[in-house]
Design an enzyme around this catalytic site. Structure first.
Site, mmCIF file in Angstrom:
data_model
loop_
_atom_site.group_PDB
_atom_site.id
_atom_site.type_symbol
_atom_site.label_atom_id
_atom_site.label_comp_id
_atom_site.label_asym_id
_atom_site.label_seq_id
_atom_site.Cartn_x
_atom_site.Cartn_y
_atom_site.Cartn_z
ATOM 1 N N LYS A 196 -1.966 -6.341 2.316
ATOM 2 C CA LYS A 196 -1.989 -6.466 2.933
ATOM 3 C C LYS A 196 -1.523 -7.854 3.554
ATOM 4 O O LYS A 196 0.138 -7.700 3.930
ATOM 5 C CB LYS A 196 -2.760 -5.178 4.720
ATOM 6 N N GLN A 214 -8.288 -0.783 9.662
ATOM 7 C CA GLN A 214 -8.815 -0.189 8.313
ATOM 8 C C GLN A 214 -10.003 1.268 7.804
ATOM 9 O O GLN A 214 -10.899 0.639 8.746
ATOM 10 C CB GLN A 214 -9.853 -0.938 7.477
ATOM 11 N N ASP A 224 0.151 2.494 12.292
ATOM 12 C CA ASP A 224 -0.607 3.725 11.449
ATOM 13 C C ASP A 224 0.438 5.065 11.477
ATOM 14 O O ASP A 224 0.115 5.936 10.894
ATOM 15 C CB ASP A 224 -2.092 3.690 11.141
HETATM 16 N N1 GUN Z 1 -7.651 3.371 4.280
HETATM 17 C C1 GUN Z 1 -6.512 4.048 3.389
HETATM 18 N N2 GUN Z 1 -5.468 4.142 3.642
HETATM 19 C C2 GUN Z 1 -4.922 3.587 4.978
HETATM 20 C C3 GUN Z 1 -3.948 3.680 5.394
HETATM 21 O O1 GUN Z 1 -3.017 3.777 5.368
HETATM 22 N N3 GUN Z 1 -4.107 3.034 7.069
HETATM 23 C C4 GUN Z 1 -5.387 3.269 7.285
HETATM 24 N N4 GUN Z 1 -5.740 2.182 8.760
HETATM 25 N N5 GUN Z 1 -6.640 3.338 6.123
HETATM 26 C C5 GUN Z 1 -6.506 3.677 5.216
#
Ligand code: GUN
Length: 300
Positions: free
Chosen positions: A54, A98, A121
């Site tokens: 990311k 996350q 998100d």
């Molecule tokens: N963990 C796995 N995929 C994601 C996501 O798209 N967002 C977040 N915040 N955590 C994750």
């Protein structure tokens, strides 16, 4: 029939290019740089890989990237303080905490503490409610990526029968809302659904998001249907050598590709779209925060 392969890797690259162009315009015309903050608590290896990826893609798109790596035993109070600091920071337009969080932290409470306008998100209950009532919201990245691919492939999906297999808050439920928003007739199927094969056979669009390797065989698929495979499952692959593994989706690719009209592969289908949509959401949040027009083609 052999299905057309929907190339998520190429599609995600196009989305990232659009994001990058928009970021350039924001900088040149308004002196604004979109900023994304990612908060990682603990050392889950898969999460570390995601977060690194990311950060790299955020910088490549010309945006500001901030990473907070907190110890696994960070207290809820300290984590909430970090979120509050990011909520108050005018240079940060998107915040992602996350998941999963270590067990001692209340995920609902932490997600609920993020400013909904910065919730890239789309997990905050305000955004869930806005999406459910057809209002402007931040939309979860993976379902948004699926919707973009479906719109691109079909032009319009209005009136089509869609079956979403899986009812998670992250994929299944928001996916169903997005399909409904585009006027599909939507069924959400799950582990208790009676006669799942028959339910799936009705669908013009199948979105599989259950997390069970190769659960959907080709004889469940209506000829010509579009199959979107959200699953990413790692299986042992002794045929490739000792200790080797391979990635498979939630659908049985070989048999489904013989019947479907179009299908997303694993890997290289939905996967790359998730981070691309996170970048898109960050630009969208930045534009909204500054009262500027939103990027076209990057929102629901
Ligand atoms: N963990 C796995 N995929 C994601 C996501 O798209 N967002 C977040 N915040 N955590 C994750």
């Amino acid at each position: 029939m052999t299905a057309r392969i929907i190339d998520g890797k190429a599609f995600a690259a196009r989305v990232r290019e659009k994001v990058k162009d928009h970021v350039t315009r924001l900088k040149e015309d308004h002196g604004i740089t979109p900023g994304l903050a990612v908060v990682l608590v603990g050392e889950d290896p898969a999460s570390q890989v995601y977060v690194r990826s990311k950060g790299k893609q955020t910088v490549e798109a010309g945006m500001k990237s901030v990473e907070y790596k907190l110890d696994a035993d960070t207290s809820e109070e300290d984590l909430l303080k970090v979120v509050q600091q990011l909520n108050d920071d005018p240079e940060i337009h998107g915040i992602l905490v996350q998941l999963p969080l270590p067990k001692h932290l209340n995920e609902d409470l932490v997600i609920g503490s993020i400013d909904p306008a910065k919730d890239v998100d789309g997990f905050h209950i305000s955004n869930v409610g806005l999406l459910g009532t057809g209002q402007k919201s931040m939309v979860p990245c993976t379902p948004l990526g699926c919707l973009m691919m479906l719109r691109d492939h079909h032009g319009s999906i209005s009136g089509m029968d869609a079956v979403v297999i899986g009812r998670s808050n992250i994929v299944g439920k928001p996916m169903a809302q997005l399909l409904l928003g585009d006027s599909c007739t939507v069924t959400i199927a799950h582990s208790r659904t009676r006669d799942l094969p028959e339910v799936v056979r009705r669908a013009d669009i199948v979105v599989a998001a259950v997390g069970r390797p190769e659960m959907v065989p080709g004889d469940w698929i209506k000829p010509g249907a579009t199959v979107i495979d959200v699953g990413i499952n790692r299986l042992d692959a002794p045929e490739k050598g000792e200790g080797k593994t391979r990635l498979v989706g939630d659908v049985e690719y070989e048999s489904c590709a013989k019947v479907a009209g179009a299908i997303t592969p694993v890997p290289g289908g939905v996967g790359p779209m998730t981070i691309a949509c996170l970048l898109a959401n960050t630009v969208t949040a930045c534009c909204r925060a500054n009262g500027l027009p939103e990027p076209e083609g990057l929102t629901a």
